[in-house]
Design an enzyme around this catalytic site. Sequence first.
Site, PDB file in Angstrom:
ATOM      1  N   GLY A  19       0.815  -1.224   0.000  1.00  0.00           N
ATOM      2  CA  GLY A  19       0.000   0.000   0.000  1.00  0.00           C
ATOM      3  C   GLY A  19       0.836   1.256   0.000  1.00  0.00           C
ATOM      4  O   GLY A  19       2.069   1.221   0.070  1.00  0.00           O
ATOM      5  N   GLY A  40       2.587   3.668   1.511  1.00  0.00           N
ATOM      6  CA  GLY A  40       3.170   3.922   2.833  1.00  0.00           C
ATOM      7  C   GLY A  40       3.587   5.377   3.011  1.00  0.00           C
ATOM      8  O   GLY A  40       3.637   5.894   4.127  1.00  0.00           O
ATOM      9  N   ARG A  41       3.891   6.017   1.896  1.00  0.00           N
ATOM     10  CA  ARG A  41       4.340   7.419   1.962  1.00  0.00           C
ATOM     11  C   ARG A  41       3.730   8.230   0.823  1.00  0.00           C
ATOM     12  O   ARG A  41       4.321   9.182   0.338  1.00  0.00           O
ATOM     13  CB  ARG A  41       5.850   7.492   1.877  1.00  0.00           C
ATOM     14  CG  ARG A  41       6.419   6.780   0.663  1.00  0.00           C
ATOM     15  CD  ARG A  41       7.816   7.202   0.405  1.00  0.00           C
ATOM     16  NE  ARG A  41       8.424   6.411  -0.650  1.00  0.00           N
ATOM     17  CZ  ARG A  41       9.617   6.633  -1.140  1.00  0.00           C
ATOM     18  NH1 ARG A  41      10.340   7.631  -0.667  1.00  0.00           N
ATOM     19  NH2 ARG A  41      10.111   5.888  -2.091  1.00  0.00           N
ATOM     20  N   ASP A  99       9.486   6.014   7.176  1.00  0.00           N
ATOM     21  CA  ASP A  99       9.248   7.344   7.753  1.00  0.00           C
ATOM     22  C   ASP A  99       8.219   8.142   6.954  1.00  0.00           C
ATOM     23  O   ASP A  99       7.870   9.264   7.325  1.00  0.00           O
ATOM     24  CB  ASP A  99      10.566   8.126   7.856  1.00  0.00           C
ATOM     25  CG  ASP A  99      11.204   8.376   6.494  1.00  0.00           C
ATOM     26  OD1 ASP A  99      10.636   7.935   5.468  1.00  0.00           O
ATOM     27  OD2 ASP A  99      12.277   9.014   6.451  1.00  0.00           O
ATOM     28  N   ARG A 102       2.641  13.190  -8.785  1.00  0.00           N
ATOM     29  CA  ARG A 102       2.701  12.282  -9.918  1.00  0.00           C
ATOM     30  C   ARG A 102       1.343  12.214 -10.602  1.00  0.00           C
ATOM     31  O   ARG A 102       0.306  12.167  -9.946  1.00  0.00           O
ATOM     32  CB  ARG A 102       3.110  10.906  -9.409  1.00  0.00           C
ATOM     33  CG  ARG A 102       3.161   9.841 -10.465  1.00  0.00           C
ATOM     34  CD  ARG A 102       3.998   8.667 -10.014  1.00  0.00           C
ATOM     35  NE  ARG A 102       3.306   7.796  -9.088  1.00  0.00           N
ATOM     36  CZ  ARG A 102       3.893   6.761  -8.479  1.00  0.00           C
ATOM     37  NH1 ARG A 102       5.178   6.519  -8.675  1.00  0.00           N
ATOM     38  NH2 ARG A 102       3.211   5.996  -7.672  1.00  0.00           N
ATOM     39  N   ARG A 108      -2.561  -1.446  -9.878  1.00  0.00           N
ATOM     40  CA  ARG A 108      -1.364  -2.268 -10.066  1.00  0.00           C
ATOM     41  C   ARG A 108      -1.764  -3.737 -10.071  1.00  0.00           C
ATOM     42  O   ARG A 108      -2.855  -4.094  -9.587  1.00  0.00           O
ATOM     43  CB  ARG A 108      -0.393  -2.044  -8.889  1.00  0.00           C
ATOM     44  CG  ARG A 108      -0.088  -0.590  -8.620  1.00  0.00           C
ATOM     45  CD  ARG A 108       0.276  -0.372  -7.144  1.00  0.00           C
ATOM     46  NE  ARG A 108       0.381   1.057  -6.817  1.00  0.00           N
ATOM     47  CZ  ARG A 108       1.513   1.737  -6.773  1.00  0.00           C
ATOM     48  NH1 ARG A 108       2.648   1.130  -6.972  1.00  0.00           N
ATOM     49  NH2 ARG A 108       1.514   3.023  -6.497  1.00  0.00           N
ATOM     50  N   ASP A 125       3.789  -4.985  -7.424  1.00  0.00           N
ATOM     51  CA  ASP A 125       3.171  -3.717  -6.995  1.00  0.00           C
ATOM     52  C   ASP A 125       3.686  -2.547  -7.824  1.00  0.00           C
ATOM     53  O   ASP A 125       3.168  -1.436  -7.714  1.00  0.00           O
ATOM     54  CB  ASP A 125       3.422  -3.472  -5.506  1.00  0.00           C
ATOM     55  CG  ASP A 125       4.895  -3.602  -5.139  1.00  0.00           C
ATOM     56  OD1 ASP A 125       5.462  -4.678  -5.370  1.00  0.00           O
ATOM     57  OD2 ASP A 125       5.476  -2.622  -4.646  1.00  0.00           O
ATOM     58  N   ASP A 165       6.883   4.023 -10.940  1.00  0.00           N
ATOM     59  CA  ASP A 165       7.809   3.850  -9.811  1.00  0.00           C
ATOM     60  C   ASP A 165       9.262   3.760 -10.249  1.00  0.00           C
ATOM     61  O   ASP A 165       9.871   2.695 -10.272  1.00  0.00           O
ATOM     62  CB  ASP A 165       7.410   2.638  -8.959  1.00  0.00           C
ATOM     63  CG  ASP A 165       6.435   3.045  -7.866  1.00  0.00           C
ATOM     64  OD1 ASP A 165       6.159   4.262  -7.736  1.00  0.00           O
ATOM     65  OD2 ASP A 165       5.939   2.166  -7.140  1.00  0.00           O
TER      66      ASP A 165
HETATM   67  P1  AMP Z   1       8.701   0.959  -3.652  1.00  0.00           P
HETATM   68  O1  AMP Z   1       9.866   0.031  -3.531  1.00  0.00           O
HETATM   69  O2  AMP Z   1       9.084   2.405  -3.643  1.00  0.00           O
HETATM   70  O3  AMP Z   1       7.815   0.604  -4.780  1.00  0.00           O
HETATM   71  O4  AMP Z   1       7.861   0.790  -2.301  1.00  0.00           O
HETATM   72  C1  AMP Z   1       7.463  -0.456  -1.798  1.00  0.00           C
HETATM   73  C2  AMP Z   1       6.596  -0.254  -0.588  1.00  0.00           C
HETATM   74  O5  AMP Z   1       7.313   0.389   0.455  1.00  0.00           O
HETATM   75  C3  AMP Z   1       5.370   0.593  -0.821  1.00  0.00           C
HETATM   76  O6  AMP Z   1       4.342   0.052  -0.028  1.00  0.00           O
HETATM   77  C4  AMP Z   1       5.793   1.948  -0.322  1.00  0.00           C
HETATM   78  O7  AMP Z   1       4.703   2.737   0.072  1.00  0.00           O
HETATM   79  C5  AMP Z   1       6.650   1.573   0.868  1.00  0.00           C
HETATM   80  N1  AMP Z   1       7.667   2.599   1.190  1.00  0.00           N
HETATM   81  C6  AMP Z   1       8.796   2.879   0.514  1.00  0.00           C
HETATM   82  N2  AMP Z   1       9.490   3.860   1.117  1.00  0.00           N
HETATM   83  C7  AMP Z   1       8.781   4.224   2.221  1.00  0.00           C
HETATM   84  C8  AMP Z   1       8.961   5.186   3.258  1.00  0.00           C
HETATM   85  N3  AMP Z   1      10.020   5.981   3.309  1.00  0.00           N
HETATM   86  N4  AMP Z   1       8.011   5.260   4.211  1.00  0.00           N
HETATM   87  C9  AMP Z   1       6.937   4.460   4.192  1.00  0.00           C
HETATM   88  N5  AMP Z   1       6.710   3.548   3.250  1.00  0.00           N
HETATM   89  C10 AMP Z   1       7.616   3.412   2.268  1.00  0.00           C
HETATM   90 MG    MG Z   2       6.213   0.957  -5.635  1.00  0.00          MG
END
Ligand code: AMP
Ligand code: MG
Length: 501
Positions: free
Chosen positions: A91, A93-94, A126, A177, A184, A257, A267
């Site tokens: 989901g 997360g940020r 974070d 974005r 997804r 995802d 992404d």
């Molecule tokens: P990504 O690798 O960027 O596609 O992210 C994979 C997952 O990690 C997704 O659920 C993002 O929302 C979460 N995520 C990545 N970086 C952070 C962050 N700094 N804080 C919270 N969630 C994160």
């Molecule tokens: Mg991602």
Amino acid sequence: MSTAARVFFEFDGSYARDVPDLSVPWTAASFPAPRLLLLNEPLAAELGVEPDALRAPEGLGLLVGAVPEGVVTTAQAYAGHQFGGYVPRLGDGRALLLGEVLDTGGHRRDLHLKGSGRTPFARGGDGKAAVGPMLREYLMGEAMHALGIPTTRALAVVATGEPVARETMLPGAVLTRVAASHLRVGTFQYAAAIAAASGGTEVLRALAAHAIARHHPEAAGAANPYLEFYRRVIEAQAALVARWMLVGFVHGVMNTDNMTISGETIDYGPCAFLDGYHPSTVFSSIDANGRYAYGNQPPVAQWNLARLAEALLPLIDPDPEAAVAAATDAVNGFAGAYRRHWSAGMAAKLGLTGTDTGSDPDLVTDLLTLLGEQRADFTGFFRALSEDLRGRGGPIRSLFGDPAAFDRWAERWRAALGAAGSGDRPARETVAAEMDRVNPVYVPRNHLVEEALAAATAGDLGPVERLLEVLARPFDERPGYEVYASPAPAGCPPHVTYCGT
Ligand code: AMP
Ligand code: MG
């Protein structure tokens, strides 16, 4: 909707309405001192908003999630296979979905923030993002867009004025974005897990209906709309990954995802373009086994699409065996669809469009072997090849440690070109010009991207802005821009992208 909201965008929320179980209302962290770093004016115009409205304090606020009264921002739920292992709850997360807008062409687009603070999906993170990786996403998306490759795009990057802790302290940023949607493969996996747990397919069905209406409306009229929808996603992804391969793009994190239903690239993390060609090229520091290496991208896409099929099975046919048979048949079509797109694209790169290459069926395979053996610069090769056809053959030979091997291949290539290969100058020029329309001079070279991001992190946006300007017209060679067309200087260490995104 409040008047203030209408000043910028008329937000809609069809996703939250259609599948309320797949997101949670959530608000952004507060950022007291936002400062605009980049604003994508052409994209703002496409969205029907005045760039100056986004520069004004209220607009800037919107770009870090301070939305007008009445606008409900949401964090979207999804699951996903990360490097092959299933994670049931990922989901946003940020990230947050600001809302959907209809662009000036009438297309529904998501406006989404990245780096806007922790959400219920944040796990250990974070919720923040640093300036460098957000500018990288902006740059790579614009480069892909200018290359004509379907992609999400950045509308803006705003510095938050707040430091974020990575390996070192870095300046924080929020990216806005724009995407055809954020649906997804992992969204479907999440909905399928709800179905498996509850025994009811209502959420999954509603998600599929939303996705069909939004991206593949023609599927609605098919005898089996869900199977037809699945076939269309396969086709879109086969076309997309072929485009990546033809420009030497390595996504880096092809987790389920990070694969869209729309067929847009999404992404941009540890992604990069090939310099010297080799199928095993990996740039990401976290991809130790090379799962997402350049040459693995087509089979990985197919693997991801098989995970989508698993999610869709209960919709495809109530009889599980029949569902598996139909989905298997469909996913097996990926390889052929990919090959069709890739072969047509490669023929165009070599000026062979419409020419019979049947007399030399190994011409392309042998070229790739040659490029791989000699780690020849992938982007540079195809432009040098059209120059070679024009009779300026010096530069291309310098791309090879063993130019004689290239000469032998080039003789076959000229034979395959037929009359144009040996013909008079106008005939050769016509083919060379066609090649130059599909082979970029300028791609985001890794060493230039790194240099520009380092400068931006230190406060100088000049190099990023110049790079954006170059990448906006990738096919037009411009005098004075030689440095942007050249591979990393000899002695540069191999490019590695660390996952400090
Ligand atoms: P990504 O690798 O960027 O596609 O992210 C994979 C997952 O990690 C997704 O659920 C993002 O929302 C979460 N995520 C990545 N970086 C952070 C962050 N700094 N804080 C919270 N969630 C994160
Ligand atoms: Mg991602």
